[in-house]
Design an enzyme around this catalytic site. Structure first.
Site, PDB file in Angstrom:
ATOM      1  N   LEU A 256       0.812  -1.224   0.000  1.00 45.12           N
ATOM      2  CA  LEU A 256       0.000   0.000   0.000  1.00 45.12           C
ATOM      3  C   LEU A 256       0.843   1.271   0.000  1.00 45.12           C
ATOM      4  CD1 LEU A 256      -2.671  -1.052   2.680  1.00 45.12           C
ATOM      5  CD2 LEU A 256      -2.720  -1.419   0.200  1.00 45.12           C
TER       6      LEU A 256
ATOM      7  N   HIS B 239      -3.465   4.335  -2.253  1.00 43.81           N
ATOM      8  CA  HIS B 239      -4.417   3.415  -1.618  1.00 43.81           C
ATOM      9  C   HIS B 239      -4.986   4.035  -0.332  1.00 43.81           C
ATOM     10  CE1 HIS B 239      -1.550   0.385  -3.549  1.00 43.81           C
ATOM     11  NE2 HIS B 239      -2.704   0.103  -4.122  1.00 43.81           N
TER      12      HIS B 239
ATOM     13  N   GLN C 172      -8.380   0.942 -16.392  1.00 46.11           N
ATOM     14  CA  GLN C 172      -8.972  -0.079 -15.516  1.00 46.11           C
ATOM     15  C   GLN C 172     -10.273   0.435 -14.903  1.00 46.11           C
ATOM     16  OE1 GLN C 172      -6.763  -2.608 -12.524  1.00 46.11           O
ATOM     17  NE2 GLN C 172      -7.384  -1.004 -11.133  1.00 46.11           N
TER      18      GLN C 172
ATOM     19  N   SER D  63       3.115   0.733  -6.711  1.00 49.41           N
ATOM     20  CA  SER D  63       3.888  -0.298  -6.006  1.00 49.41           C
ATOM     21  C   SER D  63       5.102  -0.678  -6.839  1.00 49.41           C
ATOM     22  CB  SER D  63       3.013  -1.523  -5.758  1.00 49.41           C
ATOM     23  OG  SER D  63       1.811  -1.111  -5.143  1.00 49.41           O
ATOM     24  N   ARG D  64       4.991  -0.548  -8.167  1.00 48.59           N
ATOM     25  CA  ARG D  64       6.090  -0.947  -9.054  1.00 48.59           C
ATOM     26  C   ARG D  64       7.272   0.035  -9.021  1.00 48.59           C
ATOM     27  NH1 ARG D  64       1.811  -3.297 -12.524  1.00 48.59           N
ATOM     28  NH2 ARG D  64       2.249  -5.524 -12.613  1.00 48.59           N
TER      29      ARG D  64
HETATM   30  O1  PAF Z   1      -5.415  -1.992  -9.357  1.00 48.71           O
HETATM   31  C1  PAF Z   1      -5.104  -3.058  -8.794  1.00 48.71           C
HETATM   32  O2  PAF Z   1      -4.365  -3.082  -7.798  1.00 48.71           O
HETATM   33  C2  PAF Z   1      -5.638  -4.360  -9.342  1.00 48.71           C
HETATM   34  O3  PAF Z   1      -5.679  -4.345 -10.736  1.00 48.71           O
HETATM   35  C3  PAF Z   1      -7.000  -4.777  -8.751  1.00 48.71           C
HETATM   36  C4  PAF Z   1      -8.090  -3.776  -9.113  1.00 48.71           C
HETATM   37  C5  PAF Z   1      -6.895  -4.891  -7.244  1.00 48.71           C
HETATM   38  C6  PAF Z   1      -7.431  -6.137  -9.307  1.00 48.71           C
HETATM   39  O4  PAF Z   1      -6.497  -7.129  -9.013  1.00 48.71           O
END
Ligand code: PAF
Length: 288
Positions: free
Chosen positions: A33, A37, A153, A186-187
């Site tokens: 996190l 987040h 996404q 996180s990357r």
């Molecule tokens: O954004 C992310 O961390 C991931 O793609 C998710 C939405 C938790 C699905 O694994």
């Protein structure tokens, strides 16, 4: 705060909370996190009575040559952070618990999952929508929170929820950045100190595009050429997957600024060494 590892147990708890009339918020994550987040958790805390986060590194959204194995994980630190923020439950299943050994179903939002990042990560978004739908079925929340850094996404998940008549509101939270502009991810952990400093080129280029448009440039192909030139000139940028302008709602590609657009998404994916980074900004277009 409680850590739940089993699907049935999670469903039971959610049912009891819903029977009591509680409003439930879910923040789906893959853990490790960061402030992005945390901000989503705070939004959920403001809106809802009980907040769940899920921590699950989902193998279905990683290609065979991608970083599933190396993806950073730190459940101890994550649970301490979550507890501090007042999260009520962490859903933390194993891969076996989520997929068993005979999982066959895939949920796919067609075209939208094949453009932008989907062109370079062909199974990625089907993996995301499949796991997100599973998470929504397990944690039957009224609201779910996603970051705008993963703009595509977020749009795909909104489309899935609308197309499948799901009773859940998808809420999006802003991209959080380091003081130099690098979007939190996180990357970023994969980057060397030098790469991390130079990775700011991505945000700088998004802003270069924004400034050109704000200064009246309408030909987005021209803006794109200039920005791509800048990215390619930087010795830390190994390659550019894409840099594109898209409609903020439909993700249709935009080649020219015209009076139909009030805002335009500028989005990019680049490789800094061995690390693939994505970022985007929304450019507000002045009245023509
Ligand atoms: O954004 C992310 O961390 C991931 O793609 C998710 C939405 C938790 C699905 O694994």
């Amino acid at each position: 705060m409680e850590i739940i590892k089993k699907i049935n147990e999670c469903k039971l708890i959610v049912n009891q909370l819903r029977e009591k009339g509680y409003k439930i918020g879910l923040v789906p994550t893959m853990g490790f996190l960061h402030e992005g987040h945390i901000n989503l958790i705070r939004m959920a805390k403001r809106d809802c009575d009980k907040v769940f986060i899920s921590i699950f590194v989902n193998p279905a959204q990683f290609g065979p040559d991608e970083d599933f194995k190396n993806y950073p994980r730190d459940i101890k630190k994550d649970s301490a952070l979550a507890e501090k923020e007042g999260v009520d439950y962490i859903f933390y299943p194993t891969v076996q618990e989520m997929y068993g050994s005979d999982h066959k179903t895939i949920v796919e939002v067609k075209e939208l999952g094949k453009i932008m990042c989907g062109k370079y990560r062909p199974i990625h978004f089907a993996g995301v929508t499949t796991v997100v739908l599973k998470l929504f079925n397990i944690v039957n929340a009224q609201k779910a929170y996603f970051g705008q850094k993963d703009y595509q996404q977020m749009i795909i998940i909104k489309k899935m929820a609308a197309d499948l008549n799901m009773d859940i509101e998808i809420v999006s939270g802003p991209t959080k950045r380091e003081s130099n502009g690098l979007a939190l991810s996180s990357r970023n952990k994969y980057l060397s100190v030098e790469e991390r400093e130079n990775a700011t080129i991505l945000y700088k280029c998004l802003n270069l595009a924004k400034n050109m448009i704000k200064n009246g440039e309408k030909n987005l192909e021209k803006v794109k050429r200039i920005v791509l030139g800048n990215l390619e000139d930087n010795r830390f940028v190994k390659s550019v997957d894409y840099f594109e302008f898209r409609d903020t709602r439909t993700l249709e590609e935009i080649k020219r600024v015209d009076k139909d657009y009030k805002s335009i998404l500028a989005a990019a994916a680049v490789w800094i060494g061995k690390t693939r980074l994505i970022d985007n900004i929304i450019i507000k277009v002045e009245k023509q």
